[in-house]
Design an enzyme around this catalytic site. Structure first.
Site, PDB file in Angstrom:
ATOM      1  N   GLU A 111      -9.525 -10.830  -7.593  1.00 65.64           N
ATOM      2  CA  GLU A 111      -8.603  -9.687  -7.476  1.00 65.64           C
ATOM      3  C   GLU A 111      -7.511  -9.742  -8.550  1.00 65.64           C
ATOM      4  O   GLU A 111      -7.160  -8.713  -9.138  1.00 65.64           O
ATOM      5  CB  GLU A 111      -7.939  -9.694  -6.097  1.00 65.64           C
ATOM      6  CG  GLU A 111      -8.897  -9.382  -4.956  1.00 65.64           C
ATOM      7  CD  GLU A 111      -8.271  -9.631  -3.576  1.00 65.64           C
ATOM      8  OE1 GLU A 111      -8.988  -9.461  -2.577  1.00 65.64           O
ATOM      9  OE2 GLU A 111      -7.089  -9.998  -3.499  1.00 65.64           O
ATOM     10  N   THR A 165      -4.951  -7.785  10.667  1.00 66.41           N
ATOM     11  CA  THR A 165      -5.325  -6.498  10.071  1.00 66.41           C
ATOM     12  C   THR A 165      -4.890  -5.279  10.895  1.00 66.41           C
ATOM     13  O   THR A 165      -4.399  -4.302  10.346  1.00 66.41           O
ATOM     14  CB  THR A 165      -6.858  -6.453   9.883  1.00 66.41           C
ATOM     15  OG1 THR A 165      -7.249  -7.589   9.116  1.00 66.41           O
ATOM     16  CG2 THR A 165      -7.293  -5.183   9.184  1.00 66.41           C
ATOM     17  N   LYS A 193       0.837  -1.206   0.000  1.00 70.14           N
ATOM     18  CA  LYS A 193       0.000   0.000   0.000  1.00 70.14           C
ATOM     19  C   LYS A 193       0.874   1.259   0.000  1.00 70.14           C
ATOM     20  O   LYS A 193       2.090   1.172   0.239  1.00 70.14           O
ATOM     21  CB  LYS A 193      -0.918  -0.051   1.223  1.00 70.14           C
ATOM     22  CG  LYS A 193      -1.966  -1.182   1.176  1.00 70.14           C
ATOM     23  CD  LYS A 193      -2.753  -1.264   2.482  1.00 70.14           C
ATOM     24  CE  LYS A 193      -3.905  -2.265   2.381  1.00 70.14           C
ATOM     25  NZ  LYS A 193      -4.645  -2.380   3.663  1.00 70.14           N
ATOM     26  N   TYR A 207     -12.045  -4.048  -3.323  1.00 61.81           N
ATOM     27  CA  TYR A 207     -12.573  -4.496  -2.022  1.00 61.81           C
ATOM     28  C   TYR A 207     -13.961  -5.111  -2.160  1.00 61.81           C
ATOM     29  O   TYR A 207     -14.321  -6.002  -1.393  1.00 61.81           O
ATOM     30  CB  TYR A 207     -12.537  -3.351  -0.998  1.00 61.81           C
ATOM     31  CG  TYR A 207     -11.136  -3.141  -0.469  1.00 61.81           C
ATOM     32  CD1 TYR A 207     -10.560  -4.051   0.411  1.00 61.81           C
ATOM     33  CD2 TYR A 207     -10.352  -2.069  -0.893  1.00 61.81           C
ATOM     34  CE1 TYR A 207      -9.255  -3.900   0.877  1.00 61.81           C
ATOM     35  CE2 TYR A 207      -9.051  -1.900  -0.439  1.00 61.81           C
ATOM     36  CZ  TYR A 207      -8.511  -2.820   0.448  1.00 61.81           C
ATOM     37  OH  TYR A 207      -7.215  -2.679   0.894  1.00 61.81           O
ATOM     38  N   HIS A 215      -1.936  -5.228   1.419  1.00 62.06           N
ATOM     39  CA  HIS A 215      -3.156  -6.009   1.199  1.00 62.06           C
ATOM     40  C   HIS A 215      -2.738  -7.418   0.821  1.00 62.06           C
ATOM     41  O   HIS A 215      -1.804  -7.598   0.037  1.00 62.06           O
ATOM     42  CB  HIS A 215      -4.004  -5.426   0.066  1.00 62.06           C
ATOM     43  CG  HIS A 215      -5.040  -6.428  -0.397  1.00 62.06           C
ATOM     44  ND1 HIS A 215      -6.229  -6.608   0.277  1.00 62.06           N
ATOM     45  CD2 HIS A 215      -5.019  -7.351  -1.393  1.00 62.06           C
ATOM     46  CE1 HIS A 215      -6.908  -7.596  -0.311  1.00 62.06           C
ATOM     47  NE2 HIS A 215      -6.193  -8.059  -1.326  1.00 62.06           N
ATOM     48  N   ARG A 257       3.229  -6.697   9.422  1.00 60.40           N
ATOM     49  CA  ARG A 257       2.446  -5.634  10.071  1.00 60.40           C
ATOM     50  C   ARG A 257       2.850  -5.464  11.537  1.00 60.40           C
ATOM     51  O   ARG A 257       2.872  -4.355  12.069  1.00 60.40           O
ATOM     52  CB  ARG A 257       0.956  -5.944   9.956  1.00 60.40           C
ATOM     53  CG  ARG A 257       0.379  -5.701   8.545  1.00 60.40           C
ATOM     54  CD  ARG A 257      -0.988  -6.339   8.422  1.00 60.40           C
ATOM     55  NE  ARG A 257      -1.706  -5.975   7.193  1.00 60.40           N
ATOM     56  CZ  ARG A 257      -2.847  -6.550   6.821  1.00 60.40           C
ATOM     57  NH1 ARG A 257      -3.388  -7.504   7.568  1.00 60.40           N
ATOM     58  NH2 ARG A 257      -3.452  -6.180   5.707  1.00 60.40           N
ATOM     59  N   ARG A 292      -0.859 -14.663   4.402  1.00 58.15           N
ATOM     60  CA  ARG A 292      -1.583 -14.018   5.520  1.00 58.15           C
ATOM     61  C   ARG A 292      -0.796 -14.193   6.823  1.00 58.15           C
ATOM     62  O   ARG A 292      -0.739 -13.288   7.643  1.00 58.15           O
ATOM     63  CB  ARG A 292      -2.994 -14.606   5.695  1.00 58.15           C
ATOM     64  CG  ARG A 292      -3.927 -14.441   4.515  1.00 58.15           C
ATOM     65  CD  ARG A 292      -4.710 -13.183   4.406  1.00 58.15           C
ATOM     66  NE  ARG A 292      -5.402 -12.650   5.541  1.00 58.15           N
ATOM     67  CZ  ARG A 292      -6.078 -11.509   5.496  1.00 58.15           C
ATOM     68  NH1 ARG A 292      -6.161 -10.806   4.374  1.00 58.15           N
ATOM     69  NH2 ARG A 292      -6.687 -11.036   6.550  1.00 58.15           N
ATOM     70  N   ASN A 308      -1.749  -0.227   7.319  1.00 58.50           N
ATOM     71  CA  ASN A 308      -1.135  -1.515   7.692  1.00 58.50           C
ATOM     72  C   ASN A 308      -0.251  -2.095   6.584  1.00 58.50           C
ATOM     73  O   ASN A 308      -0.059  -3.300   6.507  1.00 58.50           O
ATOM     74  CB  ASN A 308      -2.208  -2.503   8.150  1.00 58.50           C
ATOM     75  CG  ASN A 308      -3.292  -2.709   7.113  1.00 58.50           C
ATOM     76  OD1 ASN A 308      -3.172  -2.228   5.980  1.00 58.50           O
ATOM     77  ND2 ASN A 308      -4.334  -3.431   7.470  1.00 58.50           N
TER      78      ASN A 308
HETATM   79  P1  ADP Z   1      -7.188  -7.318   5.647  1.00 61.47           P
HETATM   80  O1  ADP Z   1      -6.483  -6.243   4.858  1.00 61.47           O
HETATM   81  O2  ADP Z   1      -6.338  -7.808   6.792  1.00 61.47           O
HETATM   82  O3  ADP Z   1      -7.726  -8.452   4.796  1.00 61.47           O
HETATM   83  P2  ADP Z   1      -9.948  -6.366   5.854  1.00 61.47           P
HETATM   84  O4  ADP Z   1     -10.195  -7.039   4.562  1.00 61.47           O
HETATM   85  O5  ADP Z   1     -10.844  -6.701   7.003  1.00 61.47           O
HETATM   86  O6  ADP Z   1      -8.433  -6.608   6.360  1.00 61.47           O
HETATM   87  O7  ADP Z   1      -9.989  -4.786   5.669  1.00 61.47           O
HETATM   88  C1  ADP Z   1      -9.419  -4.179   4.543  1.00 61.47           C
HETATM   89  C2  ADP Z   1      -8.601  -2.961   4.952  1.00 61.47           C
HETATM   90  O8  ADP Z   1      -9.478  -1.951   5.465  1.00 61.47           O
HETATM   91  C3  ADP Z   1      -7.583  -3.187   6.068  1.00 61.47           C
HETATM   92  O9  ADP Z   1      -6.366  -3.734   5.614  1.00 61.47           O
HETATM   93  C4  ADP Z   1      -7.416  -1.781   6.630  1.00 61.47           C
HETATM   94  O10 ADP Z   1      -6.508  -1.001   5.853  1.00 61.47           O
HETATM   95  C5  ADP Z   1      -8.814  -1.186   6.462  1.00 61.47           C
HETATM   96  N1  ADP Z   1      -9.645  -1.258   7.692  1.00 61.47           N
HETATM   97  C6  ADP Z   1     -10.224  -2.360   8.203  1.00 61.47           C
HETATM   98  N2  ADP Z   1     -10.966  -2.075   9.299  1.00 61.47           N
HETATM   99  C7  ADP Z   1     -10.855  -0.725   9.487  1.00 61.47           C
HETATM  100  C8  ADP Z   1     -11.378   0.216  10.449  1.00 61.47           C
HETATM  101  N3  ADP Z   1     -12.186  -0.167  11.438  1.00 61.47           N
HETATM  102  N4  ADP Z   1     -11.066   1.507  10.332  1.00 61.47           N
HETATM  103  C9  ADP Z   1     -10.262   1.928   9.337  1.00 61.47           C
HETATM  104  N5  ADP Z   1      -9.734   1.106   8.400  1.00 61.47           N
HETATM  105  C10 ADP Z   1     -10.015  -0.209   8.466  1.00 61.47           C
HETATM  106 MG    MG Z   2      -9.260  -8.467   3.378  1.00 58.66          MG
END
Ligand code: ADP
Ligand code: MG
Length: 214
Positions: free
Chosen positions: A183, A138, A27, A67, A172, A149, A132, A169
């Site tokens: 994706e 996350t 990112k 997303y 992705h 992370r 992962r 973080n």
């Molecule tokens: P991951 O990236 O670990 O698969 P998710 O798919 O649940 O996580 O969420 C996508 C992205 O959205 C996260 O990597 C993070 O950047 C952002 N995100 C998730 N939850 C929140 C939140 N509560 N507030 C702000 N950003 C969030």
């Molecule tokens: Mg995700």
């Protein structure tokens, strides 16, 4: 034709598949923190194979499409966030997962277009799980030590929600095979993904380790 790889991924999802693929994005904060090399190194050293890579500045539409490959994204991300707040004894900004998810998606649309990102396709046995695991959970506040992370960033849901932005973080990583298939098609043309053999695959995967001694 484009869908073929995706269909194969799903078809073989119950078998051990050495050609499973995952979509990873460094990112904008990962690029700005000069962590591209570190990220590549971590996936490489475990034995995964890089089959596609490029640097781009995404558009908001691309980020939304990315997303929303999972139509339940908003509800899922909202539920996960609310549960995480409660587990720490803190109060979530809202009790409504959909509302929380909408907020997250809007934050992501600003975050992901703020600068260049590096999009990669990684291939190998159990690549979704392994990527992962190496990437970490996350929320960097609670991501395990030793994960990317956990080791390189410290953001939280709390600060991100207070400041009205997405959690920073660094990376992705596809959540499952179905997401990965969709994706990969979004970010790469078939011609940008390269089928090749790494010599180390013989040591990682061949049934017999013969041919080592002269
Ligand atoms: P991951 O990236 O670990 O698969 P998710 O798919 O649940 O996580 O969420 C996508 C992205 O959205 C996260 O990597 C993070 O950047 C952002 N995100 C998730 N939850 C929140 C939140 N509560 N507030 C702000 N950003 C969030
Ligand atoms: Mg995700």
């Amino acid at each position: 034709m484009v869908e073929f790889g995706h269909i194969l991924q799903i078809l073989y999802s119950n078998m051990a598949n050495k050609k499973e693929r995952s979509l990873v994005i460094v990112k904008p904060d990962g690029v700005q923190r000069s962590l591209i090399g570190e990220v590549v190194k971590r996936y490489e050293q475990v034995g995964l194979k890089l089959v596609g890579i490029k640097m781009i500045i995404p558009t908001e539409d691309q980020v939304e499409a990315h997303y929303m490959v999972n139509p339940d994204f908003k509800t899922n991300v909202g539920t996960k966030t609310i549960e995480s707040y409660k587990k720490k004894g803190e109060t979530p900004p809202t009790e409504n997962p959909e509302e929380q998810g909408e907020f997250v998606l809007n934050g992501l649309k600003k975050y992901m277009v703020s600068g260049p990102v590096v999009v990669m396709c990684w291939e190998g046995l159990h690549v979704i799980d392994v990527v992962r695991k190496i990437t970490g959970g996350t929320e960097p506040r609670t991501s395990d030590v030793g994960t990317i992370r956990g080791d390189y960033v410290l953001d939280s849901y709390q600060l991100a929600d207070t400041d009205n932005r997405a959690v920073r973080n660094l990376i992705h990583a596809s959540g499952n095979l179905e997401e990965a298939g969709k994706e990969i098609i979004l970010w790469f043309d078939e011609s940008e993904l390269i089928d090749y053999r790494l010599v180390q695959e013989q040591i990682l995967y061949d049934v017999n380790l013969d041919g080592i001694l002269e």
